[in-house]
Design a protein around this motif. Structure first.
Motif, PDB file in Angstrom:
ATOM      1  N   ALA A  58      72.844  66.831  76.851  1.00  0.00           N
ATOM      2  CA  ALA A  58      72.385  65.762  77.742  1.00  0.00           C
ATOM      3  C   ALA A  58      71.072  65.241  77.160  1.00  0.00           C
ATOM      4  CB  ALA A  58      72.176  66.305  79.151  1.00  0.00           C
ATOM      5  N   MET A  59      71.110  63.979  76.709  1.00  0.00           N
ATOM      6  CA  MET A  59      69.975  63.470  75.931  1.00  0.00           C
ATOM      7  C   MET A  59      69.131  62.510  76.756  1.00  0.00           C
ATOM      8  SD  MET A  59      71.824  62.978  72.252  1.00  0.00           S
ATOM      9  CE  MET A  59      70.863  63.924  71.120  1.00  0.00           C
ATOM     10  N   ASN A  60      67.950  62.186  76.171  1.00  0.00           N
ATOM     11  CA  ASN A  60      67.088  61.157  76.759  1.00  0.00           C
ATOM     12  C   ASN A  60      66.545  61.583  78.122  1.00  0.00           C
ATOM     13  OD1 ASN A  60      66.006  58.560  76.527  1.00  0.00           O
ATOM     14  ND2 ASN A  60      67.684  57.648  77.709  1.00  0.00           N
ATOM     15  N   LEU A  61      66.380  62.871  78.335  1.00  0.00           N
ATOM     16  CA  LEU A  61      66.100  63.371  79.688  1.00  0.00           C
ATOM     17  C   LEU A  61      64.721  62.982  80.197  1.00  0.00           C
ATOM     18  CD1 LEU A  61      67.760  66.887  79.487  1.00  0.00           C
ATOM     19  CD2 LEU A  61      68.633  64.820  80.585  1.00  0.00           C
ATOM     20  N   TYR A  90      55.318  61.222  68.132  1.00  0.00           N
ATOM     21  CA  TYR A  90      56.131  60.559  69.151  1.00  0.00           C
ATOM     22  C   TYR A  90      57.338  61.438  69.462  1.00  0.00           C
ATOM     23  CZ  TYR A  90      59.483  58.934  65.552  1.00  0.00           C
ATOM     24  OH  TYR A  90      60.411  58.873  64.549  1.00  0.00           O
ATOM     25  N   LEU A  91      58.025  61.082  70.530  1.00  0.00           N
ATOM     26  CA  LEU A  91      59.192  61.851  70.967  1.00  0.00           C
ATOM     27  C   LEU A  91      60.420  61.302  70.256  1.00  0.00           C
ATOM     28  CD1 LEU A  91      58.275  61.772  74.742  1.00  0.00           C
ATOM     29  CD2 LEU A  91      58.112  63.762  73.219  1.00  0.00           C
ATOM     30  N   GLN A  92      60.844  62.033  69.252  1.00  0.00           N
ATOM     31  CA  GLN A  92      62.000  61.559  68.486  1.00  0.00           C
ATOM     32  C   GLN A  92      63.307  61.785  69.240  1.00  0.00           C
ATOM     33  OE1 GLN A  92      62.103  62.329  64.255  1.00  0.00           O
ATOM     34  NE2 GLN A  92      64.265  62.835  64.348  1.00  0.00           N
ATOM     35  N   GLN A  93      63.410  62.942  69.863  1.00  0.00           N
ATOM     36  CA  GLN A  93      64.656  63.235  70.596  1.00  0.00           C
ATOM     37  C   GLN A  93      64.364  64.263  71.686  1.00  0.00           C
ATOM     38  OE1 GLN A  93      68.252  65.444  68.895  1.00  0.00           O
ATOM     39  NE2 GLN A  93      68.842  63.314  68.595  1.00  0.00           N
ATOM     40  N   ARG A 239      70.933  54.189  64.953  1.00  0.00           N
ATOM     41  CA  ARG A 239      71.302  55.014  66.115  1.00  0.00           C
ATOM     42  C   ARG A 239      70.591  54.488  67.361  1.00  0.00           C
ATOM     43  NH1 ARG A 239      71.300  61.284  65.602  1.00  0.00           N
ATOM     44  NH2 ARG A 239      69.113  61.096  64.981  1.00  0.00           N
ATOM     45  N   PRO A 240      71.208  54.637  68.528  1.00  0.00           N
ATOM     46  CA  PRO A 240      70.574  54.146  69.760  1.00  0.00           C
ATOM     47  C   PRO A 240      69.297  54.922  70.090  1.00  0.00           C
ATOM     48  CG  PRO A 240      72.561  55.418  70.253  1.00  0.00           C
ATOM     49  CD  PRO A 240      72.514  55.275  68.758  1.00  0.00           C
ATOM     50  N   ASP A 241      68.458  54.343  70.952  1.00  0.00           N
ATOM     51  CA  ASP A 241      67.157  54.976  71.220  1.00  0.00           C
ATOM     52  C   ASP A 241      67.296  56.274  72.014  1.00  0.00           C
ATOM     53  OD1 ASP A 241      67.813  53.872  73.614  1.00  0.00           O
ATOM     54  OD2 ASP A 241      65.915  52.803  73.906  1.00  0.00           O
ATOM     55  N   TRP A 242      68.449  56.518  72.631  1.00  0.00           N
ATOM     56  CA  TRP A 242      68.599  57.817  73.309  1.00  0.00           C
ATOM     57  C   TRP A 242      68.860  58.934  72.298  1.00  0.00           C
ATOM     58  CZ3 TRP A 242      73.568  59.775  72.675  1.00  0.00           C
ATOM     59  CH2 TRP A 242      74.610  58.860  72.508  1.00  0.00           C
ATOM     60  N   GLN A 243      69.207  58.567  71.070  1.00  0.00           N
ATOM     61  CA  GLN A 243      69.346  59.590  70.033  1.00  0.00           C
ATOM     62  C   GLN A 243      68.079  59.710  69.189  1.00  0.00           C
ATOM     63  OE1 GLN A 243      73.142  58.509  68.109  1.00  0.00           O
ATOM     64  NE2 GLN A 243      73.873  60.509  68.773  1.00  0.00           N
ATOM     65  N   HIS A 244      67.371  58.600  69.066  1.00  0.00           N
ATOM     66  CA  HIS A 244      66.093  58.634  68.327  1.00  0.00           C
ATOM     67  C   HIS A 244      65.143  57.660  69.025  1.00  0.00           C
ATOM     68  CE1 HIS A 244      63.983  59.278  64.250  1.00  0.00           C
ATOM     69  NE2 HIS A 244      63.108  58.734  65.079  1.00  0.00           N
TER      70      HIS A 244
END
Ligand SMILES: O=C(O)CCC(=O)C(=O)O
Length: 264
Positions: A58-61, A90-93, A239-244
């Motif tokens: 579950a990403m981008n939490l 920064y928060l990469q993932q 890749r979308p911003d929820w992955q990076h």
């Protein structure tokens, strides 16, 4: 929170650090209380196992939930990373990797920089993966495995060959071939990352690691955030911003008790 000189030396030598029980059971409970609702959401950043509808990661939490927005800035996770990296990050993932009882699937042998360089154009292998165990990780429930020293066992300046595996699991991954993994294990062995819930784990971009299926009745959830120096940010954006993540403002620590109001 500062790492000791001995911990920094160990991190440099082995390529990973396990810090047992850094978060107390009440803090972990407050984090875990958020998971059922987040995992129940039908959205693209809940990536499901190949074999069914069960959430694998579950990403981008931090963008989806207040507790995780605090957790990514928790000083027991962020400050050791700032100490090692010596610069703004920064928060990469941000994610929780789940391995549900009986069904949680393998993460193949890999090192993260292959993925981040090839997919996102990260220039250098500097980013740090900081994990927090939300369940006990034991010999049976799909704990991570590390090859100590493998972060230095790439061939001189050439990184170990890696190829994109789109077949084995639902999450495409740049993996390392078995001949190379075998050579590294011959030299360094395998160390599993076991520990109670609340344990913190830190490893770098070149560390070769993986984890087996969870065949046990015990679920395994691990919170993970990747901190990358802003100076080393991604140079490609496929890749979308929820992955990076694409918010390159410096991540600053919160007070140490930032989770406590939820944990009281
Ligand atoms: O959750 C796992 O078992 C593996 C995670 C992993 O390999 C990673 O975060 O790079």
């Amino acid at each position: 929170m500062k790492l000791t000189d001995a911990q920094l030396e160990q991190f440099d030598r082995d390529g990973f650090l396990i810090l047992p029980s850094l978060f107390d059971p009440k803090e972990v409970e407050a984090i875990n209380a958020e998971l059922p609702a987040l995992f129940a959401e039908d959205r693209v950043d809940n990536v499901r196992e190949k074999g069914g509808g069960i959430v694998r990661t579950a990403m981008n939490l931090h963008a989806r939930n207040d507790v995780f927005a605090k957790l990514v800035r928790h000083p027991r996770l962020l400050e050791p990373a700032l100490q090692i990296l010596d610069g703004d990050v920064y928060l990469q993932q941000v994610k929780v990797n789940a391995k549900e009882a009986y069904t949680g699937e393998i993460w193949q042998w890999h090192y993260d920089f292959a993925h981040h360089h090839n997919e996102d154009g990260n220039p250098l292998p500097l980013a740090l993966n900081v994990h927090l165990f939300l369940d006990e990780c034991n010999p049976f429930n799909g704990a991570l495995w590390f090859i100590p020293g493998s972060h230095k066992a790439h061939d001189g300046r050439n990184l170990a060959k890696s190829a994109l595996d789109t077949e084995t699991t639902s999450y495409e991954l740049w993996t390392v071939d078995h001949e190379t993994v075998g050579r590294m294990i011959e030299a360094g062995g395998i160390v599993p990352a076991h520990g109670p819930a609340g344990t913190v784990l830190i490893f770098g971009e070149l560390m070769v690691h993986g984890s087996p299926n969870n065949m046990s009745p015990w679920p395994r959830h691990i919170f993970s955030t990747i901190y990358n120096p802003i100076s080393n940010r991604q140079t490609t954006f496929k890749r979308p911003d929820w992955q990076h993540g694409r918010d390159f403002t410096p991540t600053r620590p919160l007070p140490d008790d930032c989770l406590r109001e939820r944990a009281a």
